[in-house]
Design an enzyme around this catalytic site. Structure first.
Site, PDB file in Angstrom:
ATOM      1  N   LYS A 115       0.836  -1.200   0.000  1.00  0.00           N
ATOM      2  CA  LYS A 115       0.000   0.000   0.000  1.00  0.00           C
ATOM      3  C   LYS A 115       0.870   1.250   0.000  1.00  0.00           C
ATOM      4  O   LYS A 115       1.944   1.285   0.621  1.00  0.00           O
ATOM      5  CB  LYS A 115      -0.899  -0.050   1.239  1.00  0.00           C
ATOM      6  CG  LYS A 115      -1.963   1.025   1.341  1.00  0.00           C
ATOM      7  CD  LYS A 115      -2.813   0.777   2.583  1.00  0.00           C
ATOM      8  CE  LYS A 115      -3.880   1.831   2.787  1.00  0.00           C
ATOM      9  NZ  LYS A 115      -4.691   1.556   3.994  1.00  0.00           N
ATOM     10  N   SER A 196      -9.596   1.635   2.759  1.00  0.00           N
ATOM     11  CA  SER A 196      -8.515   2.399   2.138  1.00  0.00           C
ATOM     12  C   SER A 196      -7.425   1.509   1.550  1.00  0.00           C
ATOM     13  O   SER A 196      -6.672   1.956   0.697  1.00  0.00           O
ATOM     14  CB  SER A 196      -7.913   3.398   3.127  1.00  0.00           C
ATOM     15  OG  SER A 196      -7.072   2.788   4.064  1.00  0.00           O
ATOM     16  N   THR A 217      -6.823   1.278  10.149  1.00  0.00           N
ATOM     17  CA  THR A 217      -7.157   2.085  11.313  1.00  0.00           C
ATOM     18  C   THR A 217      -8.534   1.696  11.827  1.00  0.00           C
ATOM     19  O   THR A 217      -8.727   1.479  13.016  1.00  0.00           O
ATOM     20  CB  THR A 217      -7.111   3.585  10.972  1.00  0.00           C
ATOM     21  OG1 THR A 217      -5.829   3.914  10.427  1.00  0.00           O
ATOM     22  CG2 THR A 217      -7.372   4.437  12.204  1.00  0.00           C
ATOM     23  N   GLY A 219     -11.084  -0.690   9.697  1.00  0.00           N
ATOM     24  CA  GLY A 219     -11.728  -1.419   8.613  1.00  0.00           C
ATOM     25  C   GLY A 219     -10.976  -1.461   7.309  1.00  0.00           C
ATOM     26  O   GLY A 219     -11.445  -2.074   6.344  1.00  0.00           O
ATOM     27  N   SER A 220      -9.804  -0.846   7.224  1.00  0.00           N
ATOM     28  CA  SER A 220      -9.154  -0.678   5.925  1.00  0.00           C
ATOM     29  C   SER A 220      -8.437  -1.907   5.387  1.00  0.00           C
ATOM     30  O   SER A 220      -8.030  -1.912   4.228  1.00  0.00           O
ATOM     31  CB  SER A 220      -8.182   0.507   5.977  1.00  0.00           C
ATOM     32  OG  SER A 220      -8.891   1.715   6.066  1.00  0.00           O
TER      33      SER A 220
END
Length: 554
Positions: A115, A196, A217, A219-220
């Site tokens: 990421k 994200s 943070t 749910g990402s």
């Protein structure tokens, strides 16, 4: 940040209502798949390692294949923001090591995507999705990246993400960034990628690499794993170092693997977990178990699995079709010997103290980003504070402002609350009480549970505030006749025909080994993930198999 944005910060303001394509210049497409090796959309780490050991192909061959697959879908889906320009050179060096008998481990010569908020000290960008950080340079690799490199992995490229980990706006579409555009998942046109870590989720699903790193943070990792039919592990905060990862909330941020199988996720977690003097949260790690050894069938036998049904009747309740899949999953676990226990939380998401949440979240945002920005060795736009980010975002033509507002950063900046403010610690303690004693941890203790299970769509909030682990595994797909449903912006499909659904296992801090065992047992029982489920776009190229190998008799 999905829950925070739509349930806490959204009511604070009136909502206002660049897709960027990437052209990669790399070798021409690779030959199609051979019967001697599985398709890359299904290939596991074991498959890839054995392929190299048997000299079916080498690391350069595999890297070329993945690069070509990225090229085939990237203009449509905006999954990868850039490919590492040194990837083939690194692959050749690792092939040379292998040729001289030096193999670093199971990741030797294996490409992996990461990421774009995870720092790399190389020729790639470190943007957190923001055009303002295009060209930013970090003083060293993120610790997780350094561990992967030491293990022989090739950092193939950076995946697109929700800008600033979806911490800037209250009205941004999921998986959009000013640096990389809008990421789409592959199961229907304009499908939301979830969370994200959007590019990482789509990339793994389509076999653009065997695995990717994401960050969470709130749910990402779990949401994009859920939406893309893959496995995601959100580790206990502190199990994996966040050093040189663009921060959002130091009490909740964590780095974890996203793969197509539980076993592959366990292997990567083993590599990136551990103490780091540059992240003091890792000092609390107990002895790290063998996560691969936890991947054994039968872990569900005798396990007590709790279901907090009251979490499923609040305003985030999954659709009936998703609940049907969840009930079937519970039956599958019972058939494997688990005891399913009604284990309601004494607090629900709807009774969380909104003021306490707001203070606890915004204070950490105000502290962490400024600290990270100060460490950059090159900061192309000289941004140092949330106020700088907000002001320059409003002026830059590629940020889609005001369509995507800066509300979260504005509130954090204007209130001036940080983690040393007198209001912060009482607010954080209130959140921990509601999420822990009256929520997840209380249920685990009261009912003597090994884990709690929830549909992944509603599983991330309590563990986010507690810093506890979650594993999402594929649970099913919506029926091919399910009508599409769009998000509030009208730009992304939230669910529709064939869209995947995930199941989450939640536990106590440092319980990753137990959760991995339970998730693995469920995965092996159900075999839900299916690469043959129709997608609207899918890469075709496969790794070239050595003619010398094909000439050999089996």
């Amino acid at each position: 940040m999905y829950f925070i944005i739509y349930n806490i910060l959204l009511p604070l303001a009136l909502l206002s209502f660049a897709k960027a394509s990437l052209q990669l210049e790399w070798p021409s497409p690779i030959s199609t798949q051979s019967p001697a090796f599985p398709e890359l959309i299904d290939a596991t780490l074991t498959d890839l390692s054995r392929g190299m050991q048997k000299q079916l192909f080498n690391s350069v061959d595999l890297t070329k294949a993945y690069i070509t697959r990225i090229e085939e879908v990237n203009a449509d889906l905006n999954v990868v923001t850039e490919v590492n320009p040194d990837a083939l050179e690194i692959a050749a060096a690792l092939d040379n090591e292998r040729g001289h008998g030096h193999i670093r481990g199971p990741l030797h010569g294996i490409p992996i995507l990461i990421k774009d908020n995870i720092g790399t000290k190389d020729k790639m960008n470190n943007t957190a999705g923001s055009i303002l950080l295009r060209g930013a340079q970090v003083p060293r690799d993120a610790t997780a990246v350094a561990k992967l490199r030491d293990a022989g992995a090739i950092i193939l490229g950076k995946t697109n993400m929700g800008e600033w980990a979806e911490g800037r706006s209250s009205n941004a579409t999921s998986g959009w960034s000013s640096h990389g555009g809008q990421t789409y998942a592959a199961y229907c046109q304009k499908q939301s990628p979830g969370g994200s870590s959007s590019g990482s989720g789509v990339a793994v699903d389509l076999g653009l690499s065997f695995a990717a790193l994401g960050t969470e943070t709130a749910g990402s990792i779990i949401f994009p794993s859920h939406k893309n039919g893959i496995v995601g592990i959100k580790p206990t905060v502190g199990l994996t170092s966040r050093h040189m990862v663009v921060p959002l909330n130091e009490y909740q941020d964590t780095v974890g693997p996203m793969t197509r199988t539980v076993q592959d996720a366990a292997i990567i977690l083993q590599i990136i977990a551990g103490h780091d003097t540059r992240d003091n949260y890792t000092s609390a790690i107990p002895e790290i178990p063998d996560y691969l050894a936890a991947c054994k069938k039968g872990a569900l036998r005798g396990a007590r699995i709790g279901v907090p049904w009251n979490v499923l009747v609040d305003n985030q309740r999954p659709l009936d079709e998703e609940m049907d899949m969840f009930r079937l999953a519970l039956k599958d676990m019972e058939n494997e010997g688990a005891t399913i226990v009604d284990a309601n939380f004494t607090s629900g998401l709807d009774v969380f103290n909104a003021d306490a949440l707001r203070v606890a979240i915004l204070a950490s945002i105000n502290t962490g980003l400024s600290r990270y920005l100060a460490e950059l060795t090159h900061n192309p736009n000289g941004i140092k504070t949330l106020e700088d980010i907000s002001q320059q975002t409003k002026q830059h033509p590629m940020t889609r402002y005001p369509r995507h507002n800066t509300l979260i950063f504005d509130i954090a900046s204007e209130q001036g609350i940080n983690t040393t403010h007198s209001a912060f610690w009482p607010a954080r303690q209130e959140v921990l009480r509601l999420a822990g004693e009256e929520g997840l941890f209380g249920a685990l203790d009261r009912f003597n549970l090994d884990a709690v299970v929830l549909p992944s769509a509603v599983s991330s909030s309590f563990p986010a505030y507690l810093g506890s682990p979650v594993i999402s595994v594929p649970m099913g797909h919506y029926h091919e006749s399910t009508p599409e449903a769009w998000d509030m912006s009208g730009e992304l499909v939230l669910y529709g025909p064939n869209v995947p659904v995930g199941l989450s296992f939640l536990g106590r801090k440092w319980d990753e080994s137990k959760l991995i065992g339970l998730a693995y047992s469920y995965e092996q029982k159900t075999k839900v993930r299916d690469s043959k489920v129709p997608r609207v776009i899918q890469p075709k190229s496969e790794v070239h198999i050595s003619r010398q190998f094909l000439a050999k008799p089996e």
